[in-house]
Write an enzyme that holds these catalytic residues in place. Structure first.
Site, PDB file in Angstrom:
ATOM      1  N   CYS A 220      32.699  15.980  37.130  1.00  0.00           N
ATOM      2  CA  CYS A 220      33.015  17.072  36.196  1.00  0.00           C
ATOM      3  C   CYS A 220      31.781  17.443  35.380  1.00  0.00           C
ATOM      4  O   CYS A 220      31.536  18.619  35.119  1.00  0.00           O
ATOM      5  CB  CYS A 220      34.162  16.672  35.265  1.00  0.00           C
ATOM      6  SG  CYS A 220      35.796  16.738  36.023  1.00  0.00           S
TER       7      CYS A 220
ATOM      8  N   HIS B 259      39.262  19.365  38.367  1.00  0.00           N
ATOM      9  CA  HIS B 259      39.387  17.934  38.611  1.00  0.00           C
ATOM     10  C   HIS B 259      40.669  17.609  39.371  1.00  0.00           C
ATOM     11  O   HIS B 259      41.762  17.975  38.955  1.00  0.00           O
ATOM     12  CB  HIS B 259      39.362  17.146  37.298  1.00  0.00           C
ATOM     13  CG  HIS B 259      39.326  15.681  37.544  1.00  0.00           C
ATOM     14  ND1 HIS B 259      38.152  15.000  37.691  1.00  0.00           N
ATOM     15  CD2 HIS B 259      40.320  14.788  37.738  1.00  0.00           C
ATOM     16  CE1 HIS B 259      38.428  13.732  37.946  1.00  0.00           C
ATOM     17  NE2 HIS B 259      39.743  13.577  37.981  1.00  0.00           N
TER      18      HIS B 259
ATOM     19  N   ASP C 217      23.778  13.772  47.764  1.00  0.00           N
ATOM     20  CA  ASP C 217      24.158  12.429  47.345  1.00  0.00           C
ATOM     21  C   ASP C 217      22.893  11.702  46.876  1.00  0.00           C
ATOM     22  O   ASP C 217      21.848  11.816  47.513  1.00  0.00           O
ATOM     23  CB  ASP C 217      24.801  11.682  48.518  1.00  0.00           C
ATOM     24  CG  ASP C 217      25.485  10.401  48.093  1.00  0.00           C
ATOM     25  OD1 ASP C 217      24.782   9.470  47.627  1.00  0.00           O
ATOM     26  OD2 ASP C 217      26.714  10.318  48.230  1.00  0.00           O
TER      27      ASP C 217
ATOM     28  N   ASN D 116      37.031   9.677  51.018  1.00  0.00           N
ATOM     29  CA  ASN D 116      37.325   8.275  50.747  1.00  0.00           C
ATOM     30  C   ASN D 116      38.379   8.199  49.654  1.00  0.00           C
ATOM     31  O   ASN D 116      38.303   8.933  48.667  1.00  0.00           O
ATOM     32  CB  ASN D 116      36.073   7.524  50.297  1.00  0.00           C
ATOM     33  CG  ASN D 116      35.053   7.397  51.411  1.00  0.00           C
ATOM     34  OD1 ASN D 116      35.409   7.117  52.541  1.00  0.00           O
ATOM     35  ND2 ASN D 116      33.799   7.624  51.089  1.00  0.00           N
TER      36      ASN D 116
ATOM     37  N   HIS E  45      36.095  14.380  46.512  1.00  0.00           N
ATOM     38  CA  HIS E  45      34.818  14.833  47.072  1.00  0.00           C
ATOM     39  C   HIS E  45      34.798  14.601  48.567  1.00  0.00           C
ATOM     40  O   HIS E  45      35.373  13.652  49.086  1.00  0.00           O
ATOM     41  CB  HIS E  45      33.614  14.169  46.392  1.00  0.00           C
ATOM     42  CG  HIS E  45      33.614  12.671  46.382  1.00  0.00           C
ATOM     43  ND1 HIS E  45      34.426  11.924  45.549  1.00  0.00           N
ATOM     44  CD2 HIS E  45      32.893  11.785  47.094  1.00  0.00           C
ATOM     45  CE1 HIS E  45      34.192  10.643  45.745  1.00  0.00           C
ATOM     46  NE2 HIS E  45      33.271  10.523  46.687  1.00  0.00           N
TER      47      HIS E  45
ATOM     48  N   HIS F 207      32.338  14.115  51.770  1.00  0.00           N
ATOM     49  CA  HIS F 207      30.991  13.793  52.225  1.00  0.00           C
ATOM     50  C   HIS F 207      30.685  14.613  53.470  1.00  0.00           C
ATOM     51  O   HIS F 207      31.509  14.684  54.390  1.00  0.00           O
ATOM     52  CB  HIS F 207      30.889  12.309  52.595  1.00  0.00           C
ATOM     53  CG  HIS F 207      31.012  11.369  51.450  1.00  0.00           C
ATOM     54  ND1 HIS F 207      29.916  10.794  50.835  1.00  0.00           N
ATOM     55  CD2 HIS F 207      32.107  10.899  50.804  1.00  0.00           C
ATOM     56  CE1 HIS F 207      30.335  10.003  49.866  1.00  0.00           C
ATOM     57  NE2 HIS F 207      31.663  10.048  49.822  1.00  0.00           N
TER      58      HIS F 207
ATOM     59  N   HIS G 115      37.017  11.595  41.519  1.00  0.00           N
ATOM     60  CA  HIS G 115      37.054  13.064  41.557  1.00  0.00           C
ATOM     61  C   HIS G 115      36.965  13.398  43.039  1.00  0.00           C
ATOM     62  O   HIS G 115      36.028  12.957  43.725  1.00  0.00           O
ATOM     63  CB  HIS G 115      35.862  13.657  40.789  1.00  0.00           C
ATOM     64  CG  HIS G 115      35.877  15.145  40.677  1.00  0.00           C
ATOM     65  ND1 HIS G 115      35.846  15.779  39.450  1.00  0.00           N
ATOM     66  CD2 HIS G 115      35.891  16.125  41.598  1.00  0.00           C
ATOM     67  CE1 HIS G 115      35.839  17.098  39.630  1.00  0.00           C
ATOM     68  NE2 HIS G 115      35.860  17.334  40.943  1.00  0.00           N
TER      69      HIS G 115
END
Length: 145
Positions: free
Chosen positions: A34, A73, A57, A116, A129, A131, A127
């Protein structure tokens, strides 16, 4: 920062009303992603849409390792609802655009997308996400190494 960007960033602000679209948790004052979305923590942003932000990353597991996060969020994929469908589609389309820019969205290359969930999957930031990994042949069926 333009007005449109400020409107999308506010939903990660803990002061935003809980009834606001996309609110999932109280007390997001310590959410790292955030803070990146809000511009409070610097990050190497590689792609932005009205609903997503993508950045490199800090511990890459492949030559291309980018995280795509929603501007609002959501703790993780386990709490996604039917209403979140459009933001999930935007996340996948952003990932494809990133892979395309890197020259990976072609038949003889490729890239991997990973969500994940929880500690067994090594999720360390609560949060949502996605990859985006690529740039070399990836090892294993699903593992990063």
């Amino acid at each position: 920062m333009g007005l449109l960007r400020r409107l999308y960033v506010r939903s990660c602000d803990p002061g935003w009303e809980r009834a606001a679209e996309g609110w999932r948790s109280e007390g997001m004052t310590d959410c790292l992603f955030c803070k990146i979305v809000a511009g409070d923590i610097p990050s190497e942003i590689v792609h932005e849409t009205p609903t997503t932000v993508a950045f490199k990353d800090i511990h890459p597991a492949a030559p291309l390792h980018v995280l795509v996060v929603p501007r609002r969020h959501i703790d993780d994929a386990s709490v996604v609802t039917e209403e979140d469908g459009p933001v999930l589609a935007d996340m996948v389309m952003a990932a494809h655009a990133i892979a395309d820019t890197a020259g990976l969205a072609v038949p003889d290359r490729g890239y991997r997308l990973i969500f994940n969930i929880g500690p067994d999957a090594m999720n360390s930031i609560p949060h949502l996400h996605l990859h985006v990994l690529g740039g070399q042949p990836l090892k294993g069926h699903f593992a990063l190494t």
